[in-house]
Design an enzyme around this catalytic site. Structure first.
Site, PDB file in Angstrom:
ATOM      1  N   ALA A  40      -1.197  28.007 -18.373  1.00 38.02           N
ATOM      2  CA  ALA A  40      -2.348  28.303 -17.513  1.00 38.02           C
ATOM      3  C   ALA A  40      -3.652  27.735 -18.045  1.00 38.02           C
ATOM      4  CB  ALA A  40      -2.480  29.816 -17.329  1.00 38.02           C
TER       5      ALA A  40
ATOM      6  N   TYR B 294      13.696  15.120 -19.769  1.00 34.67           N
ATOM      7  CA  TYR B 294      12.866  16.015 -18.956  1.00 34.67           C
ATOM      8  C   TYR B 294      13.653  16.530 -17.752  1.00 34.67           C
ATOM      9  CZ  TYR B 294       9.220  17.589 -15.770  1.00 34.67           C
ATOM     10  OH  TYR B 294       8.472  18.331 -14.893  1.00 34.67           O
TER      11      TYR B 294
END
Length: 279
Positions: free
Chosen positions: A15, A161
């Site tokens: 965040a 990934y």
């Protein structure tokens, strides 16, 4: 009209910037008590100051820091209504963390899995909703239970990934399958190709989008990328989407074959617990 989230506690990892920060701002504007978690102390503090809350700092490249984060969350949050596993990223070359795991796998998958396990009782008692940031890149990945850590397979940043995001998606679906026993519902989503700091140092196909002016014109803004997370966290009945995968705002989006394999999901869960010493 936006859903009023007053009284709800929402924990968002990753965040400090990007879609995590954008989601934190919007959910707080809807009345939620948002707990922002980030790796960058300065950036996370800045987001937390906007929200009028205290930040929590943790680098998912260290499982010691993940354990400390779990302890702090348990002290701070008597109830967790929503846990958004949003932290992650991609690195251009194979790096091994202090815990002995490949960095992309750990930061995107192993660390969130450990955090989930450490918070399990609180989440279960809260009948929490878990939201996992996956990616359409999961289609480039493949789960090999014998080599999750890419110690033997050829390293490619896109393949690694994609494999980590595939593991995230499978993790969300296995959490969802267990919902009748645990009370914890789970959903995963692809945010779109967002113009955040993600992929900045990548090579190969990812760099063609993030590393060129022409590629960047195709990218979404952080608020657009955060929209699915905000939507899912604001649902009046999160169990209505339990186990689903969203491609941005589209429910029941197509996935790879491995993402739909329930036997693989159970075996991946068991293998991950063993890797993390949770068994």
């Amino acid at each position: 009209m936006s859903e009023d989230l007053t009284g709800k506690t929402v924990v968002i990892t990753g965040a400090s910037a990007g879609i995590g920060a954008a989601a934190a701002r919007e959910l707080a504007a809807r009345g939620a008590t948002v707990v922002p978690v980030g790796r960058s102390a300065d950036k996370t503090r800045a987001v937390a100051a906007e929200l009028g809350v205290e930040p929590l700092i943790a680098d998912f490249a260290s499982l010691r820091q993940v354990r400390s984060l779990a302890d702090r969350l348990l002290r701070r949050c008597p109830v967790i209504d929503v846990l958004a596993h949003n932290a992650g990223g991609v690195v251009p070359r194979r790096e091994v963390t202090e815990d002995g795991f490949e960095l992309t796998l750990q930061s995107n998958y192993l660390a969130p899995f450990l955090l989930q396990a450490l918070l399990h009782e609180r989440l279960s008692a809260s009948r929490a909703q878990v939201i996992v940031t996956s990616s359409m890149g999961h289609r480039f990945g493949r789960i090999s239970l014998a080599d999750l850590n890419f110690a033997r397979r050829r390293f490619s940043s896109l393949r690694v990934y994609g494999s980590a995001k595939l593991a995230d998606l499978i993790f969300a679906r296995e959490l969802a399958r267990r919902a009748p026993e645990t009370g914890i519902s789970a959903v995963a989503f692809h945010p779109g190709t967002v113009g955040s700091s993600f992929g900045r140092d990548s090579r190969g196909p990812v760099s063609l989008v993030y590393g060129t002016a022409a590629g960047r014109t195709l990218l979404l803004g952080n608020e657009q990328g955060a929209a699915p997370l905000v939507h899912l966290a604001s649902l009046a009945d999160p169990r209505s989407v339990n186990g689903q995968y969203f491609h941005r705002m589209r429910a029941n989006a197509p996935t790879s074959k491995q993402a739909r394999d329930p036997a693989l999901a159970r075996n991946l869960w068991d293998t991950t617990e063993a890797m993390l010493g949770l068994t």
